[in-house]
Design an enzyme around this catalytic site. Structure first.
Site, PDB file in Angstrom:
ATOM      1  N   HIS A 154       0.859  -1.190   0.000  1.00  0.00           N
ATOM      2  CA  HIS A 154       0.000   0.000   0.000  1.00  0.00           C
ATOM      3  C   HIS A 154       0.897   1.243   0.000  1.00  0.00           C
ATOM      4  CE1 HIS A 154      -2.694   3.158   1.307  1.00  0.00           C
ATOM      5  NE2 HIS A 154      -3.667   2.407   0.818  1.00  0.00           N
TER       6      HIS A 154
ATOM      7  N   GLU B  35       0.860   3.892   1.577  1.00  0.00           N
ATOM      8  CA  GLU B  35       1.240   4.403   2.900  1.00  0.00           C
ATOM      9  C   GLU B  35       2.382   3.573   3.498  1.00  0.00           C
ATOM     10  OE1 GLU B  35      -2.753   4.458   4.449  1.00  0.00           O
ATOM     11  OE2 GLU B  35      -3.199   6.064   3.029  1.00  0.00           O
TER      12      GLU B  35
ATOM     13  N   GLU C  11      -3.718   2.290  -7.326  1.00  0.00           N
ATOM     14  CA  GLU C  11      -4.117   3.395  -6.456  1.00  0.00           C
ATOM     15  C   GLU C  11      -3.191   4.582  -6.691  1.00  0.00           C
ATOM     16  OE1 GLU C  11      -6.411   2.066  -2.737  1.00  0.00           O
ATOM     17  OE2 GLU C  11      -4.302   1.735  -2.316  1.00  0.00           O
TER      18      GLU C  11
ATOM     19  N   GLY D 184      -7.316   9.322  -0.174  1.00  0.00           N
ATOM     20  CA  GLY D 184      -7.699  10.137   0.987  1.00  0.00           C
ATOM     21  C   GLY D 184      -7.774  11.625   0.693  1.00  0.00           C
TER      22      GLY D 184
ATOM     23  N   SER E 154     -10.197   7.517  -3.164  1.00  0.00           N
ATOM     24  CA  SER E 154     -11.399   8.343  -3.028  1.00  0.00           C
ATOM     25  C   SER E 154     -12.617   7.773  -3.759  1.00  0.00           C
ATOM     26  CB  SER E 154     -11.118   9.783  -3.463  1.00  0.00           C
ATOM     27  OG  SER E 154     -10.112  10.352  -2.647  1.00  0.00           O
TER      28      SER E 154
END
Ligand code: PGA
Length: 259
Positions: free
Chosen positions: A95, A97, A167, A173, A212
């Site tokens: 991911h 993050e 992504e 986000g 999103s």
């Protein structure tokens, strides 16, 4: 025909009481979903609760990260075998993050991908470019390197037991969703890149879009020919919203839209 998947990524959110309500709602509402699978990737401490609430339901669950190592002296790490023991079907690997905040390189992500597969989990390999990479024209190069790290070390066949999630980092986000056309172009690139190694595998590969996604835009995203569902962050914490997104994936199955 590829099956549709909508996976929630709760990130570091939740508590026992809120989870109980959210998981219970998802369990009940997912029972009559047609042609789409729904999954939730919860924080490690809540895997036990997810298993308790979701056992014998149509909803799958998973982790958000996994150790690249097996059992041993790796303080803080959770192994793929442990995730299996708690009934996980899926685990997110790479991911953005994890890549940006925790410094996970493509090689580390590939090792985690391998560890997940070896334990019988379905890794959801997350790839995507930053805004700067997109604006400097490096998007395809970045995504290719993220895919190639797995293909070169694990072999392309490994992707046959996996899911890929595209992504774009700038859409995560931020409320700034990729347009269906932008997402479709990236998904088509990913599928074509993998097809250079194995065309049949590429055409069967489930590729999710994340960034999103909400009920209001899920339908148009999922209607694109190479988008097979979504990886949902913020909206996965809202029961009604999440289930509306799952139903948008279901509708695509019933009435495919060609582009
Ligand atoms: P978001 O997150 O839906 O809140 O943008 C998606 C993700 O990070 O997986």
């Amino acid at each position: 025909m590829r099956s549709k998947l909508v996976a929630g990524n709760w990130k570091s959110n939740g508590d026992l009481a809120a989870n109980e309500a959210l998981l219970g709602h998802i369990r009940a509402a997912a029972a009559d979903l047609q042609g789409a699978t729904c999954a939730v990737c919860v924080p490690y401490p809540y895997l036990f609760q997810a298993r308790q609430v979701l056992a014998d339901s149509t909803v799958a669950w998973g982790g958000q990260d996994v150790s690249q190592f097996g059992a041993g002296a790796y303080t803080g790490a959770v192994t793929a075998v442990m995730l299996r023991e708690f009934g996980c079907r899926y685990v997110l690997v790479g991911h953005s993050e994890r890549r940006s905040i925790y410094g996970e390189t493509n090689d580390v992500v590939a090792a985690k991908f391998g560890a997940a597969l070896q334990a019988g989990l379905t890794p959801i390999l997350c790839v995507g470019e930053t805004l700067q990479e997109r604006e400097t024209g490096a998007m395809e190069q970045v995504i290719a390197a993220q895919l190639d790290a797995v293909i070169e070390t694990k072999g392309v066949a490994a992707l046959g037991s996996a899911v890929v999630a595209y992504e774009p980092v700038w859409a995560i986000g931020t409320g700034k969703t990729a347009t269906p056309q932008q997402a479709q172009a990236a998904h088509a690139f990913i599928r074509a890149r993998i097809a250079t190694h194995d065309a049949a595998l590429a055409s069967n590969l489930v590729i999710l879009y994340g960034g999103s996604v909400k009920a209001a835009n899920a339908g148009e995203l999922f209607a694109m020919s190479d988008i097979d569902g979504g990886l949902i962050g913020g909206a996965a914490l809202l029961a009604e919203e999440f289930m509306a997104i799952c139903r948008a994936a279901e509708r695509k199955q019933q009435a495919p839209v060609q582009v």
